[in-house]
Design an enzyme around this catalytic site. Structure first.
Site, mmCIF file in Angstrom:
data_model
loop_
_atom_site.group_PDB
_atom_site.id
_atom_site.type_symbol
_atom_site.label_atom_id
_atom_site.label_comp_id
_atom_site.label_asym_id
_atom_site.label_seq_id
_atom_site.Cartn_x
_atom_site.Cartn_y
_atom_site.Cartn_z
ATOM 1 N N ILE A 160 13.686 69.510 46.177
ATOM 2 C CA ILE A 160 12.676 68.509 45.843
ATOM 3 C C ILE A 160 13.366 67.326 45.170
ATOM 4 O O ILE A 160 14.088 67.491 44.193
ATOM 5 C CB ILE A 160 11.613 69.094 44.900
ATOM 6 C CG1 ILE A 160 10.920 70.291 45.559
ATOM 7 C CG2 ILE A 160 10.594 68.029 44.506
ATOM 8 C CD1 ILE A 160 10.254 69.981 46.866
ATOM 9 N N ASP A 161 13.134 66.142 45.711
ATOM 10 C CA ASP A 161 13.821 64.959 45.196
ATOM 11 C C ASP A 161 12.818 63.848 44.903
ATOM 12 O O ASP A 161 12.201 63.300 45.819
ATOM 13 C CB ASP A 161 14.860 64.484 46.217
ATOM 14 C CG ASP A 161 15.745 63.371 45.679
ATOM 15 O OD1 ASP A 161 15.581 62.999 44.498
ATOM 16 O OD2 ASP A 161 16.595 62.866 46.435
ATOM 17 N N LEU A 162 12.670 63.506 43.627
ATOM 18 C CA LEU A 162 11.761 62.435 43.225
ATOM 19 C C LEU A 162 12.393 61.058 43.350
ATOM 20 O O LEU A 162 11.716 60.048 43.182
ATOM 21 C CB LEU A 162 11.317 62.639 41.766
ATOM 22 C CG LEU A 162 10.473 63.874 41.455
ATOM 23 C CD1 LEU A 162 10.077 63.861 39.983
ATOM 24 C CD2 LEU A 162 9.237 63.937 42.342
#
Length: 521
Positions: free
Chosen positions: A84-86
């Site tokens: 998961i990459d914001l």
């Protein structure tokens, strides 16, 4: 003589399934399973139920390093693990025959060793139950031609290059996003001190990334984001999502909804201070324990990042806060004697409209050597604050891309759910804050304390060592190495009994041919 610190991490696997609850809500739940410790423990940086309209994806907390979830892609579908990459808008998967490369020939300067091709393939792709992207016989697979390639360099120096494709993304076992665009990474540069990704689910707002052509010329384009594609197909009403992680490593990524059971106290919506990053203004960092309280006024940007483990504070602030906590310093790590940790001690991060998130010191422990507990607070030379995974264990966060708002609340460890779908620009349950910094100059540090601080003491921990992965491979500066098309075809046919088919070989050959024509391989 260099003193090494051994940090013991537990490796946690979170089982996930993407569930569509109707009318624009998707949800991903976490189930924690503990695995044996990895042989190589890597550090990211050295300073460093359900109303209609909701969608969810499962996530994994990997060794205090990053969250992962699974995406089911293709017809028939295969599940792939992604981080998961914001901070990045694009989603990509690692190709099973990924190759290491050195991007120095593009003018990108790197130092030190890197993961080799063999190491990348072994670490990322060896497990048949959780492998890399095969380019298998998916009836819904096709190439994207404009642009045909992508090139991404992350701020931790990980660099990936690959092709843009479309395939079917499945959720709730029977529904699908038929033409989901993502990237297939064929080449990767990963420093030896970093952990490589099997893939990335980009949750950042739309922004430009790079493409590279046959002459190694780099240009930019704006790829469709994961959330934009869900909105376009009316799966979500708005590009919005929330994240929750409890103190046991369980959690959820909820798309298109707020779960009001996952926070307690105020839920405050703050205006983003950066257009392309999830950042808000922070007004102070406070320290308290059972006997005293100290407040540090500092107005600066605080970045929310899931690809970071630690909480990074400006150096002066980090040292002052840790001094108050009674910490000592050894080889860049703040530490406390485990039997002396005050269970009342905590850091309190104050955002706009007096919204706060409390992070107990006991939940900042990232490892232990004998009676020495290592803390996940790191000093940084930057003036901004970076809030990594240790912060997310204590905060429920919601991101509304259309409104450029981030809502935060103190995490409430609750097994129940109460979902409110996002049907307009309003954030259910949130108080909208319009406060802007006015009283203290940006990044100015002002301390108010009920006691006199003392200096941090540096100690030597003779029995401790750092267990650091080191690759023996250091690739020369050269163009991205070419695939052996003949060998790839032979491998595809030879492995037909293991998810391959003649069509698989053809697809892989086509991919290779495209890259040869573009000068990428």
């Amino acid at each position: 003589m260099r003193i090494w610190i051994l940090i013991f991490f537990s490796f946690i696997k979170l089982v996930s399934s993407l569930q569509y609850t109707g009318n624009g809500v998707l949800a991903l739940d976490f189930v924690a399973k503990t695995f044996p410790n990895q042989e190589n423990q890597l550090e990211k940086r050295d300073y460093t139920y359900s109303p209609s309209g909701i969608t969810s994806f499962p996530l994994d907390l990997q060794s205090y390093t990053y969250y992962t979830t699974t995406l089911s892609i293709g017809r028939p579908s295969i599940s792939y693990t992604v981080a998961i990459d914001l901070d990045m808008p694009y989603t990509w998967l690692t190709y099973y025959n990924v190759m290491a490369f050195n991007p120095a020939y593009l003018g990108i300067v790197n130092s030190g060793t890197q993961w080799s091709t063999d190491e990348l393939r072994y670490f990322l792709c060896k497990k048949e139950s959780d492998s890399c992207y095969f380019g298998n016989a998916s009836s819904s697979f096709h190439f994207v031609t404009s642009p045909s390639t992508f090139f991404i360099r992350y701020d931790d120096n990980i660099t990936v290059a690959g092709i843009n494709v479309q395939d079917s993304l499945s959720y709730s076992h029977y529904q699908a996003l038929p033409d989901f665009q993502f990237g297939i990474t064929l080449k990767e540069y990963v420093p030896s001190s970093m952990l490589p990704y099997k893939g990335v689910l980009g949750l950042a707002a739309s922004t430009e990334i790079n493409s590279i052509d046959y002459s190694d010329s780099i240009s930019s384009f704006s790829p469709p984001t994961f959330l934009e594609q869900l909105v376009k197909e009316d799966i979500l009403a708005y590009p919005a999502f929330s994240m929750y992680l409890d103190n046991q490593g369980n959690g959820s990524l909820l798309l298109g909804a707020v779960d009001t059971s996952k926070y307690q106290g105020q839920f405050v919506a703050l205006k983003q201070t950066k257009l392309t990053h999830y950042a808000v203004s922070i007004y102070s960092v406070q320290f308290l324990n059972s006997t005293f309280f100290s407040n540090y006024s500092i107005i600066t940007d605080a970045y929310f990042q899931t690809r970071e483990t630690y909480i990074y504070l400006p150096a002066e602030l980090a040292y002052s806060v840790m001094d108050n906590a009674g910490a000592y310093l050894s080889e860049g790590y703040f530490a406390l004697n485990c039997d002396e940790i005050d269970l009342e001690a905590a850091l309190i991060f104050q955002f706009g409209c007096n919204s706060t998130i409390k992070v107990p010191i006991s939940l900042l422990v990232i490892g232990q050597v004998s009676n020495i507990c290592l803390l996940g607070i790191r000093p940084s030379t930057d003036s901004e604050i970076v809030l990594g995974l240790l912060f997310f264990r204590n905060a429920y966060t919601f991101y509304h891309q259309s409104q450029k708002m981030i809502a935060i609340g103190q995490a409430f460890y609750n097994a129940t759910s109460n979902l409110s779908a996002i049907v307009d620009q309003h954030i259910p349950g949130a108080l909208t804050c319009s406060q802007y910094p006015t009283s203290v100059a940006s990044t100015q540090l002002v301390q108010t304390s009920h006691f006199t601080s003392t200096s941090l003491s540096a100690v030597n921990i003779s029995e401790s060592v750092v267990y650091s992965y080191t690759s023996s491979s250091s690739m020369p500066s050269s163009a991205i190495p070419s695939f052996n098309i003949s060998l790839i075809s032979q491998n595809a046919v030879a492995n037909a009994g293991n998810s391959f088919s003649p069509l698989s070989a053809m697809v892989i050959m086509m991919m290779s041919a495209v890259f040869l024509g573009l000068g990428i391989i």
